[in-house]
Structure formats: structure tokens, C-alpha cells
Scaffold this active site. Structure first.
Site, PDB file in Angstrom:
ATOM      1  N   TYR A  74       0.843  -1.191   0.000  1.00  0.00           N
ATOM      2  CA  TYR A  74       0.000   0.000   0.000  1.00  0.00           C
ATOM      3  C   TYR A  74       0.874   1.235   0.000  1.00  0.00           C
ATOM      4  O   TYR A  74       2.041   1.207   0.375  1.00  0.00           O
ATOM      5  CB  TYR A  74      -0.982   0.012   1.185  1.00  0.00           C
ATOM      6  N   CYS A  75       0.293   2.333  -0.489  1.00  0.00           N
ATOM      7  CA  CYS A  75       0.932   3.641  -0.464  1.00  0.00           C
ATOM      8  C   CYS A  75      -0.151   4.642  -0.066  1.00  0.00           C
ATOM      9  O   CYS A  75      -1.170   4.246   0.494  1.00  0.00           O
ATOM     10  CB  CYS A  75       1.570   3.970  -1.810  1.00  0.00           C
ATOM     11  N   GLN A  76       0.035   5.893  -0.374  1.00  0.00           N
ATOM     12  CA  GLN A  76      -0.948   6.894   0.028  1.00  0.00           C
ATOM     13  C   GLN A  76      -2.243   6.775  -0.774  1.00  0.00           C
ATOM     14  O   GLN A  76      -3.320   6.823  -0.215  1.00  0.00           O
ATOM     15  CB  GLN A  76      -0.357   8.302  -0.105  1.00  0.00           C
TER      16      GLN A  76
END
Length: 113
Positions: A74-76
Site C-alpha cells: 500500500y501507499c498513500q
């Protein structure tokens, strides 16, 4: 430019399976949970149990990720985790998932430093 965008979209679709938060929660405890954001973003808040391997360091640190276990990224917002998934896919990883909408849509438990 449009051709490149289309190429990236379809290659990303092949490399990674997007998951809703509910499906993500069901599987990430049995997998390698990796936050691909930069360290300052990670330190300001991350999903409990996540390791920080920024997408900018992914090539150098790929040996820290086991190819025989599922990888949850996951990232932003979901863009960087898609790029990280493509890198992993090119190196032979096949069980790759990412959080749809990224950390900004996450409503579960978080940890801050």
C-alpha cells in the site's frame, strides 16, 4: 503519452490484484505487509505490522521480500504500490495485492512514531 499510460495501466492490472479494505484485512496478517511510501510518510502513520520499503528503494531492497509468500502493498493513494507491484512482478513475484484507494482510505488501526 497516451500509449505509455495505456501500457502502464494494463501491465499494472496483470501484476497486482487490487483489494478492498475488507479483503485486505482478511489476508494481510498471513502475508508480507509493505508500505511503499517514503519514511517520513510512514512515520506519520502506517498500518499496524507494516514494514517500510519505499518504492524508490525497492530494487535495492527486493531481497528482503520473500517470493514464496503473498505480498500486500500500500501507499498513500495506490499509484506507488502499483509501480512497486510491477517491479516485483518482473522479478518473478506472482502473489501480489494492493490496497484499493491506499492509506488515505484506510479506517483500521494505525501506528505512529
Amino acid at each position: 503519452m497516451i500509449l505509455y499510460a495505456l501500457f502502464m495501466y494494463f501491465s499494472q492490472k496483470r501484476a497486482v490484484k487490487p483489494l478492498s479494505q475488507e479483503d485486505f484485512v482478511l489476508g494481510y496478517r498471513k502475508a508480507q505487509l509493505i508500505d511503499v511510501r517514503e519514511p517520513n510518510e510512514y512515520n506519520s502513520g502506517h498500518i499496524l505490522g507494516a514494514r517500510n520499503i519505499p518504492v524508490t528503494q525497492m530494487k535495492q531492497r527486493m531481497k528482503e521480500i520473500r517470493p514464496d509468500k503473498p505480498v500486500y502493498l500500500y501507499c498513500q493513494s495506490g499509484l506507488r504500490s502499483g509501480r512497486a507491484a510491477q517491479m516485483l512482478y518482473r522479478k518473478g513475484y506472482r502473489d501480489i495485492y494492493h490496497l484499493q484507494g491506499g492509506f488515505k482510505k484506510w479506517t483500521g488501526k494505525i501506528k505512529t512514531k
